[in-house]
Write an enzyme that holds these catalytic residues in place. Structure first.
Site, short mmCIF file in Angstrom:
data_model
loop_
_atom_site.label_atom_id
_atom_site.label_comp_id
_atom_site.label_asym_id
_atom_site.label_seq_id
_atom_site.Cartn_x
_atom_site.Cartn_y
_atom_site.Cartn_z
CB CYS A 1 1.48 11.50 22.76
SG CYS A 1 3.07 12.19 22.32
CB CYS B 1 4.42 21.19 27.87
SG CYS B 1 4.38 22.09 29.41
#
Lengths: 230, 399
Positions: free
Chosen positions: A135, A61
């Site tokens: 993130c 991913c």
């Protein structure tokens, strides 16, 4: 505990005036944490006496984070935190910053650590581009996983908070997680959410709840005042 | 901010403008600024200037001047070629053949025609080096196939297709062939009679000419119509006042790169090999993406396992070394490079792919510098990475 500073890059400018420079992709704080990440795990032996471990994401991913935490059991505090990250600049910086937030000022109460939101990390980093918010989300998830691991090991099962997915659109089996993902991928309006997920196309009864969740995740990740997308 | 001693290794993204090219353009900004369509002395000079540039380019391509259509970019040329031909031939058939590793300009144009205008497109697979299978190409041609679009050389991995063989297959079946030759123009033969294509896209920004200028070679007799409408310039195929200075610069740049292509290919090929060899020797767990020999002399594309491409890019950038990555983190879609995925690498390796593209100013010192600093950055990032894959695990997973 003194802050560990390990400079990966010899030319890193640790002190830079954020207002004067815009020659980098991210804020100067992100830059500083990217080039001098704090508290990362250098040696597996360091974790022998750690109390909780979490691992989220995958290299496939594009982001994966591992986190180890050490607990002061008497005070229910996280007193040390180590991590490893596979990911881009903002992923590395987010994890580094999160580790600093947890162990600064002698450590953080577990209950307070569980309250850390992705936007708190982003705030400390002095902004991330909107499309990089995911993130910081991963760092937050890695910490939760490590804390849950500690709860499990110490048999405090009642404190474990598992994030389960709840089906919102019964026709297409679209969950709150799908809505969360869509928001992180940039959906800011219901139309955009519907375009990404097809939510409410068949099951119109779920639209009010979907709209509420959209608002909830928008506020969770992008703050109240800010409906715009960078 | 660019610095004097930057090492720019992103020439496939764009080049600087050659000073000779820039100089050739100057007078057309302020002195001879006329509109080629104007019936006065300024217009006459402009018209002659464009005609002259067109003829010089035609000479290089071994084409006729009226087969050269100037456009605003490579993307525009590609749109004109694909939509322009497809729309004329829609009664004859609605099938287009292309390949999975094309530039988005081709892929998205085909998808648009599929979605909006009832066409059907076949996206050919490529092998692990990025080459299409010629038998598969031939067997995918149907009665209703009206166009084949296969790029000459790939922008990400530098793989060079067997364009002459592809042209022979297209000819045999009476199908029109377009090729995107933007990356090829600086290094390969672009004599259209020799390579045998019906349509060819070139642009300025990859060959030391300005950005915002492109051309489409349209072989005489090729059925095509305009996709924009207006004043009838460019033989009715591309309306809009001609970009005179850029057309002049484009012609000059094409002359220069084609004149020097053999010498420059040889020079850059050596540096490319030095860089590939150096990376493979100094950095373990690295995979070369693209073809070992059928590749542009300026292209190096590698997947560095267990790290993410953008992170390495940031380290190199801080050192003044400018490259690009196929990692999802720098793309708008948050998806890694479709080209790296198409050659069969799993996502883990696609996220760690980086591209170096060399050019006129690249020298041995630059490559040495890259090889000097890069292993350390990779080590640093691997040190903080929780992922520990081996090359054989990745290759086993690869299709």
């Amino acid at each position: 505990m003194s802050e560990e500073l390990y400079v990966l890059h010899k030319d890193v400018r640790v002190k830079v005036d954020a207002k004067k420079t815009n020659d980098w992709f991210y804020s100067d704080t992100v830059k500083e944490h990217f080039f001098s990440p704090r508290n990362f795990l250098r040696d597996k032996h360091e974790i022998d006496d750690f109390d909780g471990y979490g691992d989220v994401g995958s290299a496939a991913c594009g982001d994966r984070m591992s986190m180890w935490i050490k607990i002061d059991k008497k005070n229910d505090k996280i007193i040390d935190c180590k991590w490893q990250t596979f990911g881009c600049g903002s992923a590395i910086s987010s994890t580094s910053m999160l580790s600093v937030m947890i162990i600064e000022n002698g450590g953080m109460k577990i209950d307070d650590a569980l309250k850390i939101k992705p936007q708190d990390i982003v705030k400390r980093l002095e902004e991330l581009p909107a499309r990089k918010y995911h993130c910081s989300v991963l760092g937050d998830k890695a910490l939760r996983a490590a804390i849950n691991d500690y709860f499990r090991k110490t048999k405090q099962y009642n404190r474990i908070v598992e994030e389960g997915a709840k089906v919102i659109d019964t026709a297409l089996k679209i969950t709150d997680k799908d809505i969360e993902e869509a928001v992180l991928e940039g959906a800011t309006t219901f139309e955009e959410l519907q375009k990404k997920t097809k939510i409410g196309v068949k099951d119109k009864s779920c639209i009010p709840e979907a709209k509420q969740l959209l608002k909830f995740y928008m506020e969770k990740y992008f703050g109240k005042e800010d409906g715009k997308n960078g | 901010m660019s610095k004097m001693n930057d090492i720019y290794l992103d020439y496939a993204a764009t080049t600087y403008i050659d000073p000779v090219v820039k100089k050739s353009m100057e007078r057309y900004f302020t002195k001879d600024f006329g509109n080629p369509g104007s019936f006065n002395s300024y217009g006459l000079i402009a018209k002659k200037t464009v005609d002259d540039a067109r003829e010089r380019i035609a000479g290089i391509l071994n084409a006729d001047a009226n087969e050269i259509v100037f456009t605003g970019s490579g993307t525009e040329s590609i749109n004109l070629a694909i939509k322009g031909v497809a729309r004329v031939l829609r009664e004859k058939g609605k099938h287009i053949i292309t390949q999975k590793t094309e530039h988005h300009a081709v892929l998205e144009t085909c998808r648009y025609l599929e979605k909006e205008e009832g066409f059907e497109a076949t996206y050919l697979d490529v092998d692990k080096y990025g080459m299409i299978d010629l038998n598969e190409l031939e067997s995918s041609i149907r009665k209703d196939t009206v166009l084949i679009s296969i790029m000459y050389a790939n922008n990400e991995i530098g793989t060079i297709q067997l364009i002459k063989e592809i042209a022979n297959i297209a000819k045999k079946h009476g199908v029109i062939l377009h090729t995107d030759a933007c990356q090829a123009a600086g290094f390969l033969d672009i004599d259209v009679k020799n390579i045998g294509v019906d349509l060819m896209t070139l642009n300025g920004s990859k060959i030391y000419a300005p950005k915002g200028i492109g051309l489409l070679y349209v072989k005489k007799g090729t059925p095509i119509k305009a996709i924009m409408h207006g004043g009838g310039q460019e033989f009715g195929l591309r309306p809009g006042t001609e970009n005179v200075p850029s057309i002049v610069g484009f012609a000059r740049a094409l002359e220069l790169v084609q004149k020097n292509k053999d010498k420059e290919s040889k020079r850059l090929g050596k540096l490319r090999n030095m860089l590939i060899r150096g990376i493979m020797e100094k950095i373990p767990k690295t995979i070369l993406n693209g073809h070992p020999t059928m590749r542009l002399p300026n292209n190096v594309n590698v997947s560095i396992l267990n790290i993410e491409g953008e992170a390495l890019l940031l380290h190199l950038n801080e050192e003044g070394i400018c490259i690009s990555t196929g990692s999802a983190c720098t793309s708008n879609s948050l998806e890694p490079s479709h080209v790296i995925l198409a050659i069969g690498l799993p996502y883990e390796a696609a996220h760690g792919s980086i591209r170096f593209t060399l050019g006129k100013k690249t020298n041995k010192k630059d490559i040495e510098r890259v090889l000097e600093v890069m292993p350390g950055f990779v080590d640093s990032l691997r040190m903080i990475s929780p992922v520990h894959l081996e090359v054989n695990e990745i290759l086993n997973e690869a299709k």
